[in-house]
Design an enzyme around this catalytic site. Structure first.
Site, mmCIF file in Angstrom:
data_model
loop_
_atom_site.group_PDB
_atom_site.id
_atom_site.type_symbol
_atom_site.label_atom_id
_atom_site.label_comp_id
_atom_site.label_asym_id
_atom_site.label_seq_id
_atom_site.Cartn_x
_atom_site.Cartn_y
_atom_site.Cartn_z
ATOM 1 N N CYS A 69 -32.585 -9.944 4.737
ATOM 2 C CA CYS A 69 -33.905 -10.180 4.179
ATOM 3 C C CYS A 69 -33.920 -9.777 2.710
ATOM 4 C CB CYS A 69 -34.961 -9.366 4.934
ATOM 5 S SG CYS A 69 -34.956 -9.620 6.723
ATOM 6 N N SER A 71 -16.757 -12.670 7.360
ATOM 7 C CA SER A 71 -15.771 -12.881 6.299
ATOM 8 C C SER A 71 -14.768 -11.732 6.286
ATOM 9 C CB SER A 71 -16.465 -12.985 4.937
ATOM 10 O OG SER A 71 -17.042 -11.739 4.578
#
Length: 622
Positions: free
Chosen positions: A2, A359
């Site tokens: 967020c 990742s």
């Protein structure tokens, strides 16, 4: 993931319009929902990207007894476990309320029990104390500024500027740091008076306005007695990596992964596939149309071996000119690496299929993957040579090395630095201290603002220095901003704090073994991937800028760096800038890193300083 913002005013009330402007500025970080709240002196703004408890967990959120209010960015991966230990009367199924419950029961020290990536603000109403907290390794950002009316904070600098409503100024003292590392290390930024909360730290702002900073986490010291057998360390690493990947899969939305074809991302993808079984897995890779750097074939090979649904995105020179100002606005800083743009294009492609990607960031900084770690023993020997003769010999040797030996040129430059700290800084530095002095016309300040971390040997010191600086201020900042520009959440499971603590407890000879970087992680990877994938030469995520600066964007570089309206030309020594451009244009030298550093600074100044009121991001990036 967020966007958060807020203000703690010296005297209320806070500006509701200012809070709404913050939330709107952060909308790319949270396109699903936006809200503001204020009470007296305190106000919060929130923009939500819904990942956990998608239909609930609205923010800002308040404890049932009214004791705490929070605004939260990130994910607490162990929130279900923490919830079981709590008798709090929950109204949601998300992790934010678990944080609130922990604050009610344990106070701010509850942060030490969190596992995940987060940046949040928590206000304790009884004591009128604001707490700002950033996760242990700095996966997520948090900035703040003391102004005449109180303290303003936000996930991104632009939200603070939008609330304050005044033109931002460049911090001249941070320019040297930027030239030394392509980013400004915490707690400073390129903006005057705006500070970056350091990883593993929290700040308390009292009702009186007093501000106190406390470090709540640091990596442990090496424990040789704990890991006498390298094979036991490999087994432990395997278990911890699987556990970290499993934790990072917590989500109520689709999760995919980046797959470059390198060891780190390939290992993450292979473990993900084993954990998810027959469930489909989407993977993503970027290519540049240059066989020197493209790893597309390797990524495809791993995808076929593991069994993923693979996607490829192509990045062109034209993308750079089109996206450069927009992505500088998103980063609130000069793009530290050309790969920033490729990461954004990758995030755009991934967002069409998933909301979260895993990742491989952190593998090199934890387990000694960069080529420089092989030179650690040389650094100790070369430091015996007096600094004056060492610098002279280094300059002469570097000037005679051809452009194809770029890594060797970097090694010579770093090893010939005048101090221990200079050696650490210079490995990733575009400009040496002497070059920075010629550009700025004044003595360097970077070395005076930083220190050499304690470590048992040169490799250990390098790793600790990179964990505190290069990783959070460059790689993680890039990952957060470029993924959030596409409203995509990025999670690097190798930076799970339990895995980080394990890695830093290991002796260096287990990480760089027999002159082989990242030995331990590669031994783990061999259990999941073919040897040809694991043992191939490291390429890295690179963009073919050397050729692009001599062709497609050459004229643009000259105009921006030497023109009458240029910030770089007016701030630095223009003759030195011209000399750099001519050296690269001759074809005999590769100055892409230095040109990129200056040009990126110029583009950032155009978008974020000159254009702070009027610049509008490009279509599809807000």
């Amino acid at each position: 993931m967020c966007g958060i913002g807020g203000v703690f005013a010296e005297c209320g009330p806070v500006s509701e319009g200012g809070l709404r402007a913050m939330a709107l500025t952060l909308q790319h970080r949270g396109p699903d929902e936006s809200a503001v709240w204020s009470e007296g002196r305190i106000g919060f703004a929130h923009a939500r990207l819904s990942i956990i408890d998608v239909g609930g967990s609205h923010q800002p959120m308040h404890a049932v007894d009214g004791s705490w209010s929070v605004v939260f960015n990130g994910e607490i991966f162990n929130y279900r476990e923490l919830r079981k230990d709590s008798d709090y009367p929950y109204h949601t199924d998300g992790d934010t309320e678990v944080l609130l419950a922990g604050l009610v029961r344990h106070g701010i020290r509850f942060v030490e029990r969190l596992r995940g990536q987060y940046a949040f603000a928590a206000f304790h109403h009884e004591t009128e104390t604001l707490h700002l907290v950033r996760d242990r390794v700095g996966v997520l950002p948090l900035y703040y500024r003391n102004v005449a009316g109180g303290l303003v904070f936000g996930s991104e600098i632009k939200s603070i500027i939008r609330y304050v409503g005044c033109a931002p100024c460049v911090d001249p003292d941070s320019l040297d740091s930027y030239l030394a590392g392509r980013s400004v290390p915490s707690p400073n930024t390129l903006y005057a008076d705006i500070r970056k909360l350091r990883p593993g730290h929290r700040v308390e702002v009292r009702a009186s306005g007093e501000l106190f900073e406390k470090r709540y986490w640091a990596p442990p010291a090496v424990d040789r007695a704990e890991w006498p057998d390298p094979r036991e360390a490999v087994d432990a690493a395997d278990t911890l990596i699987r556990d970290a990947v499993s934790a990072a899969l917590v989500a109520d939305v689709p999760v995919g992964a980046y797959l470059s074809g390198g060891v780190d991302s390939s290992l993450i993808v292979a473990v993900m596939k084993q954990l998810r079984g027959s469930a489909p897995l989407e993977t993503f890779v970027a290519g540049f149309g240059d066989p020197r750097y493209d790893e597309l074939a390797w990524a495809k090979r791993v995808s076929d071996y593991v069994g993923t649904k693979h996607h490829q995105v192509d990045v062109r020179a034209e993308d750079f000119l089109d996206l450069w100002p927009t992505l500088s606005w998103h980063r609130d800083a000069p793009l530290s690496e050309p790969a920033d743009m490729a990461v954004f294009r990758l995030a755009q492609a991934a967002r069409q299929h998933v909301t979260v990607v895993l990742s491989g960031e952190g593998g090199d900084e934890l387990f000694g993957g960069y080529p420089k770690y092989r030179f650690a023993s040389w650094a100790r020997i070369i430091r015996r040579i007096p600094s004056g003769p060492r610098r002279v010999a280094g300059r002469l040797l570097e000037a005679r090395l051809p452009k194809r030996l770029s890594r060797q040129r970097v090694a010579v430059r770093a090893l010939s630095a005048e101090s221990d700290l200079g050696q650490l800084v210079t490995w990733f530095a575009p400009f040496t201290s002497e070059e920075r002095q010629r550009l700025l016309g004044s003595g360097p300040t970077t070395e005076r603002q930083r220190s050499v971390p304690e470590g048992v040997d040169d490799i250990d010191r390098m790793l600790r220095f990179d964990l505190e600086s290069w990783l959070p201020d460059n790689l993680l900042e890039r990952g957060d901003r470029m993924s959030m520009a596409a409203s995509l959440e990025l999670r690097p499971p190798l930076l799970d704090h339990r895995l980080v603590e394990f890695a830093f407890s290991l002796p260096s000879e287990i990480k760089v073994r027999g002159g082989k970087p990242k030995w331990l992680l590669k031994e783990v990877a061999k259990r999941y991937l073919p040897d040809e994938v694991v043992l191939r030469k490291k390429v890295g995520f690179r963009v073919p800028l050397d050729e692009w600066f001599r062709s497609g964007i050459c004229d643009n570089a000259w105009d921006r760096l030497t023109g009458s309206a240029s910030f770089v030309a007016s701030t630095f020594n223009r003759d030195e800038v011209c000399r750099l451009l001519m050296r690269h244009g001759s074809g005999r030298f590769n100055e892409e890193s230095r040109i990129w550093t200056l040009l990126s600074l110029e583009v950032w100044h155009e978008a974020c300083i000159k254009g702070w009121e009027t610049f509008a991001p490009g279509e599809g990036t807000r």
